[in-house]
Scaffold this motif. Structure first.
Motif, PDB file in Angstrom:
ATOM      1  N   PRO A  11       0.813  -1.226   0.000  1.00 18.51           N
ATOM      2  CA  PRO A  11       0.000   0.000   0.000  1.00 18.51           C
ATOM      3  C   PRO A  11       0.842   1.270   0.000  1.00 18.51           C
ATOM      4  CG  PRO A  11       0.066  -0.947   2.209  1.00 18.51           C
ATOM      5  CD  PRO A  11       0.816  -1.902   1.306  1.00 18.51           C
ATOM      6  N   ARG A  12       2.174   1.114  -0.126  1.00 18.08           N
ATOM      7  CA  ARG A  12       3.055   2.293  -0.082  1.00 18.08           C
ATOM      8  C   ARG A  12       3.871   2.396  -1.374  1.00 18.08           C
ATOM      9  NH1 ARG A  12       6.639   2.069   5.195  1.00 18.08           N
ATOM     10  NH2 ARG A  12       7.807   0.591   3.934  1.00 18.08           N
ATOM     11  N   ILE A  13       4.396   3.590  -1.607  1.00 13.07           N
ATOM     12  CA  ILE A  13       5.415   3.760  -2.641  1.00 13.07           C
ATOM     13  C   ILE A  13       6.725   3.626  -1.881  1.00 13.07           C
ATOM     14  CG2 ILE A  13       6.428   5.311  -4.376  1.00 13.07           C
ATOM     15  CD1 ILE A  13       3.592   4.392  -5.061  1.00 13.07           C
ATOM     16  N   ALA A  14       7.222   2.407  -1.810  1.00  7.58           N
ATOM     17  CA  ALA A  14       8.426   2.175  -1.011  1.00  7.58           C
ATOM     18  C   ALA A  14       9.203   0.989  -1.597  1.00  7.58           C
ATOM     19  CB  ALA A  14       8.045   1.977   0.456  1.00  7.58           C
ATOM     20  N   ALA A  15       9.468  -0.042  -0.793  1.00 10.30           N
ATOM     21  CA  ALA A  15      10.353  -1.121  -1.240  1.00 10.30           C
ATOM     22  C   ALA A  15       9.785  -1.928  -2.418  1.00 10.30           C
ATOM     23  CB  ALA A  15      10.640  -2.062  -0.063  1.00 10.30           C
ATOM     24  N   THR A  16       8.580  -2.423  -2.273  1.00  6.42           N
ATOM     25  CA  THR A  16       8.008  -3.313  -3.298  1.00  6.42           C
ATOM     26  C   THR A  16       7.794  -2.561  -4.604  1.00  6.42           C
ATOM     27  OG1 THR A  16       6.841  -4.316  -1.422  1.00  6.42           O
ATOM     28  CG2 THR A  16       6.272  -5.115  -3.616  1.00  6.42           C
ATOM     29  N   ASP A  17       7.308  -1.355  -4.490  1.00 11.48           N
ATOM     30  CA  ASP A  17       7.106  -0.503  -5.668  1.00 11.48           C
ATOM     31  C   ASP A  17       8.431  -0.332  -6.410  1.00 11.48           C
ATOM     32  OD1 ASP A  17       5.712   1.927  -7.104  1.00 11.48           O
ATOM     33  OD2 ASP A  17       7.554   2.745  -6.257  1.00 11.48           O
ATOM     34  N   TRP A  18       9.494  -0.061  -5.672  1.00 12.75           N
ATOM     35  CA  TRP A  18      10.790   0.146  -6.306  1.00 12.75           C
ATOM     36  C   TRP A  18      11.270  -1.141  -7.002  1.00 12.75           C
ATOM     37  CZ3 TRP A  18      15.657  -1.887  -6.360  1.00 12.75           C
ATOM     38  CH2 TRP A  18      16.609  -1.148  -7.094  1.00 12.75           C
ATOM     39  N   TYR A  86       3.914  -9.734   5.215  1.00  7.77           N
ATOM     40  CA  TYR A  86       3.064  -9.345   6.349  1.00  7.77           C
ATOM     41  C   TYR A  86       2.779 -10.598   7.169  1.00  7.77           C
ATOM     42  CZ  TYR A  86       1.800  -4.686   4.382  1.00  7.77           C
ATOM     43  OH  TYR A  86       1.806  -3.387   3.914  1.00  7.77           O
ATOM     44  N   GLN A  87       3.121 -10.548   8.437  1.00  8.37           N
ATOM     45  CA  GLN A  87       2.882 -11.678   9.338  1.00  8.37           C
ATOM     46  C   GLN A  87       3.356 -13.002   8.734  1.00  8.37           C
ATOM     47  OE1 GLN A  87       2.271 -10.836  12.195  1.00  8.37           O
ATOM     48  NE2 GLN A  87       1.170  -8.912  12.124  1.00  8.37           N
ATOM     49  N   GLY A  88       4.541 -12.957   8.156  1.00  4.73           N
ATOM     50  CA  GLY A  88       5.175 -14.175   7.653  1.00  4.73           C
ATOM     51  C   GLY A  88       4.674 -14.683   6.329  1.00  4.73           C
ATOM     52  N   GLY A 123      10.963  -8.427   2.950  1.00  2.00           N
ATOM     53  CA  GLY A 123      10.590  -8.367   4.361  1.00  2.00           C
ATOM     54  C   GLY A 123      11.530  -7.463   5.135  1.00  2.00           C
ATOM     55  N   GLY A 124      11.039  -6.986   6.260  1.00  2.72           N
ATOM     56  CA  GLY A 124      11.882  -6.173   7.133  1.00  2.72           C
ATOM     57  C   GLY A 124      12.972  -7.003   7.791  1.00  2.72           C
ATOM     58  N   ASP A 125      12.712  -8.289   7.936  1.00  3.52           N
ATOM     59  CA  ASP A 125      13.704  -9.201   8.510  1.00  3.52           C
ATOM     60  C   ASP A 125      14.384  -9.993   7.409  1.00  3.52           C
ATOM     61  OD1 ASP A 125      13.154  -8.469  11.166  1.00  3.52           O
ATOM     62  OD2 ASP A 125      11.408  -9.804  11.189  1.00  3.52           O
ATOM     63  N   ARG A 126      15.588 -10.444   7.702  1.00  2.00           N
ATOM     64  CA  ARG A 126      16.346 -11.194   6.694  1.00  2.00           C
ATOM     65  C   ARG A 126      15.619 -12.488   6.335  1.00  2.00           C
ATOM     66  NH1 ARG A 126      20.643 -14.885   6.634  1.00  2.00           N
ATOM     67  NH2 ARG A 126      20.762 -14.955   8.895  1.00  2.00           N
ATOM     68  N   LYS A 167      13.494  -0.268   5.603  1.00  2.00           N
ATOM     69  CA  LYS A 167      13.982   1.046   5.151  1.00  2.00           C
ATOM     70  C   LYS A 167      13.423   1.403   3.778  1.00  2.00           C
ATOM     71  CE  LYS A 167      18.267   1.006   7.808  1.00  2.00           C
ATOM     72  NZ  LYS A 167      19.648   0.556   7.770  1.00  2.00           N
ATOM     73  N   GLY A 168      12.329   0.766   3.402  1.00  2.00           N
ATOM     74  CA  GLY A 168      11.677   1.100   2.136  1.00  2.00           C
ATOM     75  C   GLY A 168      12.578   0.913   0.935  1.00  2.00           C
ATOM     76  N   ALA A 169      12.442   1.810  -0.059  1.00  2.00           N
ATOM     77  CA  ALA A 169      13.207   1.675  -1.306  1.00  2.00           C
ATOM     78  C   ALA A 169      14.710   1.698  -1.046  1.00  2.00           C
ATOM     79  CB  ALA A 169      12.813   2.779  -2.275  1.00  2.00           C
TER      80      ALA A 169
HETATM   81  C1  LIG Z   1       1.423  -5.483   8.992  1.00  5.40           C
HETATM   82  C2  LIG Z   1       2.885  -5.724   8.734  1.00  5.40           C
HETATM   83  C3  LIG Z   1       3.399  -6.972   8.988  1.00  5.40           C
HETATM   84  C4  LIG Z   1       4.738  -7.235   8.737  1.00  5.40           C
HETATM   85  N1  LIG Z   1       5.212  -8.490   8.953  1.00  5.40           N
HETATM   86  C5  LIG Z   1       6.476  -8.799   8.627  1.00  5.40           C
HETATM   87  C6  LIG Z   1       6.948 -10.128   8.757  1.00  5.40           C
HETATM   88  O1  LIG Z   1       6.240 -11.037   9.194  1.00  5.40           O
HETATM   89  N2  LIG Z   1       8.211 -10.394   8.375  1.00  5.40           N
HETATM   90  C7  LIG Z   1       9.049  -9.421   7.890  1.00  5.40           C
HETATM   91  O2  LIG Z   1      10.190  -9.730   7.546  1.00  5.40           O
HETATM   92  N3  LIG Z   1       8.630  -8.132   7.753  1.00  5.40           N
HETATM   93  C8  LIG Z   1       7.364  -7.807   8.103  1.00  5.40           C
HETATM   94  N4  LIG Z   1       6.904  -6.520   7.919  1.00  5.40           N
HETATM   95  C9  LIG Z   1       7.809  -5.504   7.340  1.00  5.40           C
HETATM   96  C10 LIG Z   1       7.630  -5.336   5.820  1.00  5.40           C
HETATM   97  O3  LIG Z   1       7.521  -6.581   5.177  1.00  5.40           O
HETATM   98  C11 LIG Z   1       8.822  -4.612   5.190  1.00  5.40           C
HETATM   99  O4  LIG Z   1       9.061  -3.362   5.779  1.00  5.40           O
HETATM  100  C12 LIG Z   1       8.620  -4.446   3.698  1.00  5.40           C
HETATM  101  O5  LIG Z   1       9.848  -4.239   3.060  1.00  5.40           O
HETATM  102  C13 LIG Z   1       7.662  -3.307   3.388  1.00  5.40           C
HETATM  103  O6  LIG Z   1       7.488  -3.190   2.000  1.00  5.40           O
HETATM  104  P1  LIG Z   1       7.039  -1.778   1.344  1.00  5.40           P
HETATM  105  O7  LIG Z   1       8.118  -0.810   1.695  1.00  5.40           O
HETATM  106  O8  LIG Z   1       6.940  -2.068  -0.104  1.00  5.40           O
HETATM  107  O9  LIG Z   1       5.725  -1.434   1.938  1.00  5.40           O
HETATM  108  C14 LIG Z   1       5.582  -6.210   8.202  1.00  5.40           C
HETATM  109  C15 LIG Z   1       5.044  -4.946   7.983  1.00  5.40           C
HETATM  110  C16 LIG Z   1       3.715  -4.703   8.226  1.00  5.40           C
HETATM  111  C17 LIG Z   1       3.135  -3.331   7.950  1.00  5.40           C
END
Ligand SMILES: Cc1cc2nc3c(=O)[nH]c(=O)nc-3n(C[C@H](O)[C@H](O)[C@H](O)COP(=O)(O)O)c2cc1C
Length: 210
Positions: A11-18, A86-88, A123-126, A167-169
């Motif tokens: 839902p953002r213009i950030a990592a996935t969009d890039w 999101y949530q794994g 994902g935010g985690d490795r 950290k987004g894009a």
């Molecule tokens: C609701 C929610 C759940 C998330 N769950 C996880 C997760 O389970 N594992 C993970 O690695 N990152 C998780 N994240 C972090 C995002 O996956 C991560 O920041 C991603 O790169 C965001 O992509 P975007 O910048 O395109 O929106 C979660 C973020 C949100 C908002």
């Protein structure tokens, strides 16, 4: 010419969009691909209601952002779906879009047969669930008679995976291994497309009712 439809499920213009825009740019540069881009950002995407309107009438009861998705799938030879984890697993937005593709299949039961499908998850985690997210998208490709491709061993495996570090894009741009997995996956996608077309248009003949 390869027609590639890229979908960003964030839902953002950030990592996935890039990532998806970079993938489309790369495919245009390498293979002169024709591309289309769709983002779930700001789009109204209603849940599937299981009302079976699509089964009875051949079209979805909703009139919303999915129209662009249906037309992209119809148009494309290959589809690249990107999701944040999101949530794994995949994002709710991507899940809604995939559920709503039931209406596409209802109106054209073999409409996706032989189209190439690849997936990318960040994902935010490795190790945050990227592979599980990809597997859910690959399952969708399989169910819909598409030809899923990964990126091959030594780097990309099931598809492209990124560690954004939240950290987004900027996060995914800095992930060199993630970028390698993306380009490897795109090569497999392009190879898959060549293979499908080399065999004398099997994709077309495969559309016959069995
Ligand atoms: C609701 C929610 C759940 C998330 N769950 C996880 C997760 O389970 N594992 C993970 O690695 N990152 C998780 N994240 C972090 C995002 O996956 C991560 O920041 C991603 O790169 C965001 O992509 P975007 O910048 O395109 O929106 C979660 C973020 C949100 C908002």
């Amino acid at each position: 010419m390869l027609k590639l439809f890229g979908i960003s499920g964030s839902p953002r213009i950030a990592a996935t969009d890039w990532i998806i825009k970079e993938a489309l740019r790369y495919a245009e540069e390498k293979w002169n691909a024709e591309t289309r881009y769709f983002s779930v950002r700001g789009k109204k995407l209603n849940f599937c209601l299981h009302c079976d309107h699509c089964i009875k009438e051949g079209s979805c009861i909703h009139d919303d952002g999915m129209k662009e998705v249906y037309s992209g799938f119809e148009w494309a030879d290959a589809i690249l779906i990107g999701t944040p984890v999101y949530q794994g697993t995949l994002s709710g937005q991507v899940k809604v879009a995939l559920d709503r593709m039931r209406a596409f299949a209802a109106s054209n039961p073999h409409g996706l047969r032989g189209k190439i499908g690849a997936a990318v998850a960040d994902g935010g985690d490795r190790i945050g669930g990227q592979e599980i997210a990809i597997r859910s998208i690959v399952d969708f490709y399989l169910i819909n008679e598409m030809v899923p491709v990964g990126g091959g061993s030594f780097g990309a495996n099931l598809g492209a995976t990124f560690w954004s570090k939240d950290k987004g894009a900027d996060g995914v741009k800095a992930d060199k291994e993630g970028l390698k997995s993306l380009y490897k996956t795109l090569y497999r996608l392009a190879e898959g497309w060549v293979m499908m077309n080399k065999k004398g248009g099997e994709r077309e003949s495969g559309r016959k009712e069995l």
